[in-house]
Scaffold this motif. Structure first.
Motif, PDB file in Angstrom:
ATOM      1  N   ARG A   1       0.870  -1.204  -0.040  1.00 24.75           N
ATOM      2  CA  ARG A   1      -0.135  -0.003   0.033  1.00 24.75           C
ATOM      3  C   ARG A   1       0.860   1.340  -0.234  1.00 24.75           C
ATOM      4  N   GLN A   2       1.865   1.321   0.677  1.00 25.14           N
ATOM      5  CA  GLN A   2       2.877   2.463   0.888  1.00 25.14           C
ATOM      6  C   GLN A   2       3.579   2.527  -0.587  1.00 25.14           C
ATOM      7  N   VAL A   3       3.784   1.464  -0.997  1.00 24.10           N
ATOM      8  CA  VAL A   3       4.084   1.808  -2.344  1.00 24.10           C
ATOM      9  C   VAL A   3       3.277   2.212  -3.632  1.00 24.10           C
ATOM     10  N   LEU A   4       2.168   1.973  -3.335  1.00 32.65           N
ATOM     11  CA  LEU A   4       1.182   2.300  -4.371  1.00 32.65           C
ATOM     12  C   LEU A   4       0.891   3.748  -4.143  1.00 32.65           C
ATOM     13  N   ARG A   5       0.593   4.124  -2.753  1.00 29.25           N
ATOM     14  CA  ARG A   5       0.318   5.556  -2.460  1.00 29.25           C
ATOM     15  C   ARG A   5       1.641   6.400  -2.830  1.00 29.25           C
ATOM     16  N   PHE A   6       2.839   5.851  -2.739  1.00 29.97           N
ATOM     17  CA  PHE A   6       4.036   6.707  -3.107  1.00 29.97           C
ATOM     18  C   PHE A   6       3.769   6.763  -4.590  1.00 29.97           C
ATOM     19  N   ARG A   7       3.734   5.818  -5.406  1.00 27.83           N
ATOM     20  CA  ARG A   7       3.714   5.654  -6.783  1.00 27.83           C
ATOM     21  C   ARG A   7       2.249   6.824  -7.040  1.00 27.83           C
ATOM     22  N   GLU A   8       1.161   6.815  -6.717  1.00 26.58           N
ATOM     23  CA  GLU A   8       0.136   7.626  -7.031  1.00 26.58           C
ATOM     24  C   GLU A   8       0.430   9.145  -6.688  1.00 26.58           C
ATOM     25  N   ASP A   9       1.155   9.353  -5.515  1.00 23.53           N
ATOM     26  CA  ASP A   9       1.664  10.703  -5.204  1.00 23.53           C
ATOM     27  C   ASP A   9       2.739  11.387  -6.235  1.00 23.53           C
ATOM     28  N   ALA A  10       3.581  10.435  -6.428  1.00 22.07           N
ATOM     29  CA  ALA A  10       4.730  10.633  -7.449  1.00 22.07           C
ATOM     30  C   ALA A  10       4.051  11.141  -8.973  1.00 22.07           C
ATOM     31  N   GLU A  11       3.044  10.439  -9.207  1.00 22.16           N
ATOM     32  CA  GLU A  11       2.461  10.519 -10.616  1.00 22.16           C
ATOM     33  C   GLU A  11       1.527  11.878 -10.540  1.00 22.16           C
ATOM     34  N   LYS A  12       0.961  12.376  -9.206  1.00 23.08           N
ATOM     35  CA  LYS A  12       0.263  13.556  -9.248  1.00 23.08           C
ATOM     36  C   LYS A  12       1.311  14.509  -9.373  1.00 23.08           C
ATOM     37  N   GLU A  13       2.408  14.532  -8.641  1.00 26.22           N
ATOM     38  CA  GLU A  13       3.703  15.542  -8.589  1.00 26.22           C
ATOM     39  C   GLU A  13       3.875  15.603 -10.247  1.00 26.22           C
ATOM     40  N   ILE A  14       4.346  14.503 -10.992  1.00 25.37           N
ATOM     41  CA  ILE A  14       4.782  14.599 -12.137  1.00 25.37           C
ATOM     42  C   ILE A  14       3.499  15.182 -13.126  1.00 25.37           C
ATOM     43  N   GLN A  15       2.317  15.005 -12.856  1.00 28.25           N
ATOM     44  CA  GLN A  15       1.250  15.667 -13.780  1.00 28.25           C
ATOM     45  C   GLN A  15       1.250  17.008 -13.193  1.00 28.25           C
ATOM     46  N   ALA A  16       1.162  17.646 -11.903  1.00 30.03           N
ATOM     47  CA  ALA A  16       1.245  18.955 -11.475  1.00 30.03           C
ATOM     48  C   ALA A  16       2.445  19.430 -12.204  1.00 30.03           C
ATOM     49  N   PHE A  17       3.708  19.117 -12.166  1.00 29.35           N
ATOM     50  CA  PHE A  17       4.774  19.622 -12.754  1.00 29.35           C
ATOM     51  C   PHE A  17       4.721  19.858 -14.264  1.00 29.35           C
ATOM     52  N   MET A  18       4.146  18.893 -14.945  1.00 29.74           N
ATOM     53  CA  MET A  18       4.099  18.744 -16.321  1.00 29.74           C
ATOM     54  C   MET A  18       2.789  20.237 -16.556  1.00 29.74           C
ATOM     55  N   LEU A  19       1.993  20.200 -15.753  1.00 32.86           N
ATOM     56  CA  LEU A  19       0.638  21.222 -15.949  1.00 32.86           C
ATOM     57  C   LEU A  19       1.603  22.655 -15.944  1.00 32.86           C
ATOM     58  N   ARG A  20       2.269  22.767 -14.743  1.00 34.58           N
ATOM     59  CA  ARG A  20       2.936  24.147 -14.658  1.00 34.58           C
ATOM     60  C   ARG A  20       3.874  24.473 -15.763  1.00 34.58           C
ATOM     61  N   ARG A  21       4.829  23.328 -16.117  1.00 33.97           N
ATOM     62  CA  ARG A  21       5.532  23.368 -17.195  1.00 33.97           C
ATOM     63  C   ARG A  21       5.023  24.103 -18.612  1.00 33.97           C
ATOM     64  N   GLU A  22       3.509  23.235 -18.880  1.00 35.49           N
ATOM     65  CA  GLU A  22       2.717  23.706 -19.930  1.00 35.49           C
ATOM     66  C   GLU A  22       2.301  25.188 -19.938  1.00 35.49           C
ATOM     67  N   GLN A  23       1.962  25.528 -18.641  1.00 34.93           N
ATOM     68  CA  GLN A  23       1.433  26.887 -18.406  1.00 34.93           C
ATOM     69  C   GLN A  23       2.339  27.948 -18.441  1.00 34.93           C
TER      70      GLN A  23
END
Length: 156
Positions: A1-23
């Motif tokens: 569960r911790q690994v899955l949660r870490f992976r989900e958080d990492a994916e959210k951070e990457i998506q947020a980073f990609m969105l900020r970069r695009e903006q």
């Protein structure tokens, strides 16, 4: 569960980073376009002002000439001077039209082209004095022109 949660958080951070970069890219593109439009508008206005200036007659010479120092009172005379002396006098018509600058033909002690400008104190000063092919004028010519400038300012 911790690994899955870490992976989900990492994916959210990457998506947020990609969105900020695009903006940020979009914002940079918007600013670049605004700057391009601003420069275009400035060039258009400058071109319009120059076209209006070109329709005006040359201003009268600020200092009277002599038999050896003649004011160039038109675009055509500037062009002739440029051809005869192989210099860029013809390109100076807009400086003359804007004021604070004038071009003269010097016939003696040697053939030369003289440009003068109005200094901060309002006095006209020698800017350039060049012989044919933009060669330096002789000392005697410089002295004669400086003497004329000095006298012309006194009697103005």
């Amino acid at each position: 569960r911790q690994v899955l949660r870490f992976r989900e958080d990492a994916e959210k951070e990457i998506q947020a980073f990609m969105l900020r970069r695009e903006q940020a890219k979009q914002e940079a593109a918007r600013r670049a376009e605004q700057e391009r439009l601003r420069r275009w508008e400035e060039a258009r206005l400058r071109s319009k002002r120059e076209a209006e200036l070109r329709r005006l007659p040359f201003p009268p010479p600020p200092l009277h000439g002599t038999p050896d120092i003649l004011p160039l009172t038109s675009k055509e005379l500037l062009e002739m001077e440029g051809r005869e002396q192989n210099n860029c006098a013809a390109e100076h018509d807009m400086f003359v039209r804007r004021g604070g600058y004038y071009v003269y033909q010097v016939l003696a002690p040697e053939r030369a082209t003289l440009s003068i400008y109005r200094g901060r104190n309002g006095r006209w000063r020698r800017l350039e004095l060049k012989g044919k092919n933009n060669k330096s004028a002789k000392a005697a010519t410089e002295q004669a022109v400086d003497r004329w400038l000095s006298q012309a300012r006194e009697f103005r």
